[in-house]
Write an enzyme that holds these catalytic residues in place. Sequence first.
Site, PDB file in Angstrom:
ATOM      1  N   GLU A  93      23.440   2.344  27.550  1.00 36.73           N
ATOM      2  CA  GLU A  93      23.173   3.688  27.031  1.00 36.73           C
ATOM      3  C   GLU A  93      24.228   4.721  27.431  1.00 36.73           C
ATOM      4  O   GLU A  93      23.900   5.780  27.980  1.00 36.73           O
ATOM      5  CB  GLU A  93      21.763   4.128  27.461  1.00 36.73           C
ATOM      6  CG  GLU A  93      20.698   3.145  26.968  1.00 36.73           C
ATOM      7  CD  GLU A  93      19.294   3.418  27.511  1.00 36.73           C
ATOM      8  OE1 GLU A  93      19.115   4.366  28.286  1.00 36.73           O
ATOM      9  OE2 GLU A  93      18.374   2.655  27.153  1.00 36.73           O
TER      10      GLU A  93
ATOM     11  N   GLU B  89      16.379  -5.382  22.335  1.00 33.58           N
ATOM     12  CA  GLU B  89      15.105  -4.839  22.841  1.00 33.58           C
ATOM     13  C   GLU B  89      14.154  -4.506  21.707  1.00 33.58           C
ATOM     14  O   GLU B  89      13.464  -3.484  21.729  1.00 33.58           O
ATOM     15  CB  GLU B  89      15.374  -3.578  23.695  1.00 33.58           C
ATOM     16  CG  GLU B  89      16.356  -3.803  24.828  1.00 33.58           C
ATOM     17  CD  GLU B  89      16.569  -2.580  25.720  1.00 33.58           C
ATOM     18  OE1 GLU B  89      15.773  -1.626  25.666  1.00 33.58           O
ATOM     19  OE2 GLU B  89      17.553  -2.600  26.494  1.00 33.58           O
TER      20      GLU B  89
HETATM   21  O1  9MR Z   1      10.715  -1.826  29.892  1.00 32.54           O
HETATM   22  C1  9MR Z   1      11.197  -0.945  30.879  1.00 32.54           C
HETATM   23  C2  9MR Z   1      10.029  -0.185  31.483  1.00 32.54           C
HETATM   24  O2  9MR Z   1       9.168  -1.056  32.163  1.00 32.54           O
HETATM   25  C3  9MR Z   1      10.553   0.891  32.368  1.00 32.54           C
HETATM   26  O3  9MR Z   1       9.482   1.665  32.831  1.00 32.54           O
HETATM   27  C4  9MR Z   1      11.540   1.747  31.612  1.00 32.54           C
HETATM   28  C5  9MR Z   1      12.093   2.898  32.403  1.00 32.54           C
HETATM   29  O4  9MR Z   1      13.040   3.582  31.663  1.00 32.54           O
HETATM   30  O5  9MR Z   1      12.586   0.927  31.177  1.00 32.54           O
HETATM   31  C6  9MR Z   1      12.172   0.018  30.256  1.00 32.54           C
HETATM   32  O6  9MR Z   1      13.227  -0.671  29.662  1.00 32.54           O
HETATM   33  C7  9MR Z   1      14.228   0.112  29.054  1.00 32.54           C
HETATM   34  C8  9MR Z   1      15.485  -0.684  29.079  1.00 32.54           C
HETATM   35  O7  9MR Z   1      15.781  -1.037  30.400  1.00 32.54           O
HETATM   36  C9  9MR Z   1      16.620   0.062  28.462  1.00 32.54           C
HETATM   37  N1  9MR Z   1      16.317   0.512  27.132  1.00 32.54           N
HETATM   38  C10 9MR Z   1      15.062   1.235  26.999  1.00 32.54           C
HETATM   39  C11 9MR Z   1      13.926   0.432  27.591  1.00 32.54           C
HETATM   40  C12 9MR Z   1      12.603   1.157  27.381  1.00 32.54           C
HETATM   41  O8  9MR Z   1      12.546   2.318  28.133  1.00 32.54           O
END
Ligand code: 9MR
Length: 447
Positions: A157, A262
Site C-alpha cells: 500500500e 486479497e
Molecule cells: O485481515 C487483516 C485484519 O485481521 C487486520 O485487523 C487488518 C488491520 O489493518 O489487516 C487485515 O489485512 C489487511 C491486509 O494486511 C492488507 N490489505 C488490507 C487488509 C484488510 O484490512
Amino acid sequence: MRSLRTGLSLAALVTGAALLFAAPVAHAADTPLRDLADAQGKVVGTAVTGSKLTGTYGDIAGAQFNSLTPGNAMKWGTVEPAQGSFNWSEADQIVAFAQAHHQQVRGHTLVWHSQNPSWLTNGSWTTAQLGSLLRNHISTEVGRYKGEIAAWDVVNEPFDEDGTYRSTLWYDGLGAGYIADALTWAHAADPDAKLYINDYNVEGVNAKSTALYNLVKDLRSRGVPIDGVGLQAHLILGQVPSSLQQNIQRFADLGVDVAITELDVRMALPSDATKLAQQAADYRSVVNACVAVARCAGVTVWGFTDSDSWVPSTFPGYGAATPYDENYAPKPAYSAIAAALGGTTTPPPTGACTAAYSVPSQWNTGFTGQVRISCSGASLSSWKAKWTFGAGQRITQAWNATCTQSGSAVSCANASYNDAVPDGGSVTFGFNGSWSGSNPVPAVTLG
Ligand code: 9MR
C-alpha cells in the site's frame, strides 16, 4: 467434508403456502478448487488465521487451496512486538501447515504503514537508523523463511488514491527509494522468492494503478528485483472494475506477474439470494480475468469463510464477503470460482420444499392449525416455519414443533425427531390457537 445442504434463501407465497427454492450449492463430489487451479497452472489461495487451522476450518483450508497467506502472522507488529524480541509462532505454524498440505505460502507483508510495533512507530530515528531497522527486519524475516515462501508482498500500500506516494514512516523518513531498497534487501535474503508490491484500489485502470504501473516500469528499467504486482481486490458487490483484465494485461506486458492477493466482495447485510448471485458473478469475473492472462499467477481470497473476515468489523453493516458462510457452507461464490477455474459443480436442484398452512378445525373462540412441509427434488436437514397472524390469533399449544409467538409473529422450529425432510417426504406439525372476528390463513415462509 462438505455435506449436502439445501440453501434456504428465497421464499415465495402462493395462497397460504410458502415455496422454498434451493440455492446452488457445492457438493462433496465436486473437484476441490486447488485441483482445478493446479490444472490451470494457477494459485487459488486464502488468507488464514493460525489459531483456527483445526477442525472444519483446517479441513477446508487444506483441501481447497494450494496457497496460504498469513492474514496477520507475518506483519512486523506480530513478529517483533518488542525490539529484538521475536515471536514467530503463528507464522511458523502456518508455514508448517502449508508444507504438510503441499501448499505455497505467500509472505505478507514486510514494509507497511500499518500493524507495526509501537516501539518502531513511537521511536525517533535518524534516517540511517530507520534504514538499518528496515534492512534488518527484511533480512531477518525473509532469511528465516528462505526457500519456504513462494512470493512476498514486500511493500504494501505505498500509494494514495491520486497516485502520489502515501505519507508513511518509510516514505517520510527514507524517501521513495525505500521501495527499491526493500526489494533489493529481500532479494538478497531469498533470491528465489517472487517479490511483489501490493496495493488496493489498483484493480482497474485509474490514477493509483497507473502510478503503480509507472513505478514498476521504472524499477524494471533500473534492474531492481521486482517480480510482480498484487491487486488486493477488496471489492464492493457489483463493482468489479470493467478494466480489470486490461489492467492485469498491462502489468503483464511490463514483464511482471500479477496476483489477485486479497479478494473479497462485501455486501450490505443481510445477504439474500439476489446479492449472493451478484457476488458469485463478481467472483467469477475476477477469476475469469486472471485465468485469461497467462502472467496472472492466481487469486487469493482474504479469508475463505464469513466467520474469518475483516469486513464486518471495519465496515459495520457490511459482510458476507467470502465464498463460504459462517457455518462453512459453500456459497454461490464458491461455485463461481470453481466454474471460472474450469470446474463444473453439480447443477442446482430444481426442486423445492413448500409449507402449506391449513385449519383442520375451528370453533367459537379456538382452532386447530396445521403446517405440512413437503420436499420434492430438494431436502431439508432442519427447518423453521414463520408467519405473521393477520387478525390477532394466538397459539396456545403446539405439537411436533417448538413454537414461539411475539406479537403477531410466530416462529416454529423442528423437534429433535423431525428435523429432516427428505426428498419426496413431508413433516407435519400442529397447534391450537385462539381467534376472534376472523381467522385468515397466513403466509408461511421456511428459513
Ligand atoms: O485481515 C487483516 C485484519 O485481521 C487486520 O485487523 C487488518 C488491520 O489493518 O489487516 C487485515 O489485512 C489487511 C491486509 O494486511 C492488507 N490489505 C488490507 C487488509 C484488510 O484490512
